[in-house]
Design a protein around this motif. Sequence first.
Motif, mmCIF file in Angstrom:
data_model
loop_
_atom_site.group_PDB
_atom_site.id
_atom_site.type_symbol
_atom_site.label_atom_id
_atom_site.label_comp_id
_atom_site.label_asym_id
_atom_site.label_seq_id
_atom_site.Cartn_x
_atom_site.Cartn_y
_atom_site.Cartn_z
ATOM 1 N N THR A 2 21.045 37.103 20.503
ATOM 2 C CA THR A 2 20.934 37.952 19.326
ATOM 3 C C THR A 2 19.544 38.556 19.244
ATOM 4 O O THR A 2 18.587 38.000 19.755
ATOM 5 C CB THR A 2 21.203 37.145 18.037
ATOM 6 N N GLU A 3 19.477 39.707 18.598
ATOM 7 C CA GLU A 3 18.184 40.334 18.385
ATOM 8 C C GLU A 3 17.546 39.694 17.164
ATOM 9 O O GLU A 3 18.100 39.733 16.070
ATOM 10 C CB GLU A 3 18.344 41.840 18.173
ATOM 11 N N LYS A 4 16.380 39.084 17.362
ATOM 12 C CA LYS A 4 15.635 38.457 16.281
ATOM 13 C C LYS A 4 14.289 39.138 16.153
ATOM 14 O O LYS A 4 13.756 39.657 17.135
ATOM 15 C CB LYS A 4 15.389 36.974 16.577
ATOM 16 N N LYS A 5 13.739 39.088 14.960
ATOM 17 C CA LYS A 5 12.383 39.571 14.748
ATOM 18 C C LYS A 5 11.408 38.548 15.310
ATOM 19 O O LYS A 5 11.698 37.354 15.353
ATOM 20 C CB LYS A 5 12.107 39.794 13.255
ATOM 21 N N VAL A 15 16.061 36.065 24.118
ATOM 22 C CA VAL A 15 15.685 37.296 23.416
ATOM 23 C C VAL A 15 16.126 38.504 24.223
ATOM 24 O O VAL A 15 15.956 38.544 25.442
ATOM 25 C CB VAL A 15 14.151 37.347 23.217
ATOM 26 N N GLN A 16 16.678 39.468 23.508
ATOM 27 C CA GLN A 16 16.930 40.779 24.100
ATOM 28 C C GLN A 16 16.727 41.796 22.996
ATOM 29 O O GLN A 16 17.379 41.717 21.957
ATOM 30 C CB GLN A 16 18.347 40.891 24.659
ATOM 31 N N GLY A 17 15.828 42.728 23.217
ATOM 32 C CA GLY A 17 15.590 43.731 22.193
ATOM 33 C C GLY A 17 14.465 44.680 22.548
ATOM 34 O O GLY A 17 13.905 44.637 23.647
ATOM 35 N N ASP A 42 7.092 43.788 16.956
ATOM 36 C CA ASP A 42 8.069 44.540 16.183
ATOM 37 C C ASP A 42 7.479 44.660 14.779
ATOM 38 O O ASP A 42 6.318 44.301 14.571
ATOM 39 C CB ASP A 42 9.459 43.884 16.202
ATOM 40 N N LYS A 69 12.174 47.747 26.356
ATOM 41 C CA LYS A 69 13.281 46.837 26.105
ATOM 42 C C LYS A 69 13.043 45.612 26.974
ATOM 43 O O LYS A 69 12.741 45.739 28.167
ATOM 44 C CB LYS A 69 14.626 47.465 26.439
ATOM 45 N N ARG A 71 14.276 41.487 28.008
ATOM 46 C CA ARG A 71 15.161 40.337 27.956
ATOM 47 C C ARG A 71 14.349 39.162 28.481
ATOM 48 O O ARG A 71 13.664 39.269 29.499
ATOM 49 C CB ARG A 71 16.410 40.538 28.801
#
Length: 189
Positions: A2-5, A15-17, A42, A69, A71
């Motif tokens: 999931t994308e988390k802050k 992490v992926q975002g 972020d 981006k 991962r």
Amino acid sequence: MTEKKVMDLKNGDQVQGFFLLKQADGKTGSNGKRYLDLVVADAGGEINAKLWDCQKGEDEIYKAHSLVKIRGRVDEWQGRLQLRVDKIRMTTAEDGVRLEDFVPSAPLAGEAMLLELESIVSAMKQRDLRLIVAKMIEDVREKLLYYPAAKQNHHSIRSGLLYHILTMLKTAERIAEVYPLLNRELLFA
């Protein structure tokens, strides 16, 4: 995954975002292998990141103040969280991410504020004042779109200086209403 802050990351998280690349330095480890030492952020915070065994020239691709981006996985090292990067790439237009999503910004869009400022200036009737102020704005036009008003505290946000200028113009407008003898355009200038 999931994308988390950044502020919500915990040891072991996958992490992926998208992130703002605040710092990127190519370094050589004690084992003689190259790696990238990164600081990514972020809107909620920043974290140190490492891309181990990077390829020659890869440190030239990733520059500070760009969007990437990533991962990877969050690890703890010397009591601090660190993002171990498995994959990284520069963002593309198709990603639909904007710099404003990653840094604190003025509550209004820079382009809209600049148009409002230019409209106020073009409405000035005193030609000399109008030309002087228009020239001043023209000289720093692009910078106004992103410069903060200060390094910290007072409007230390993207487009903060432009936001500050507009709020001061609105204040000047109210002062001119209370004191009608003031030269309104000189006050605005």
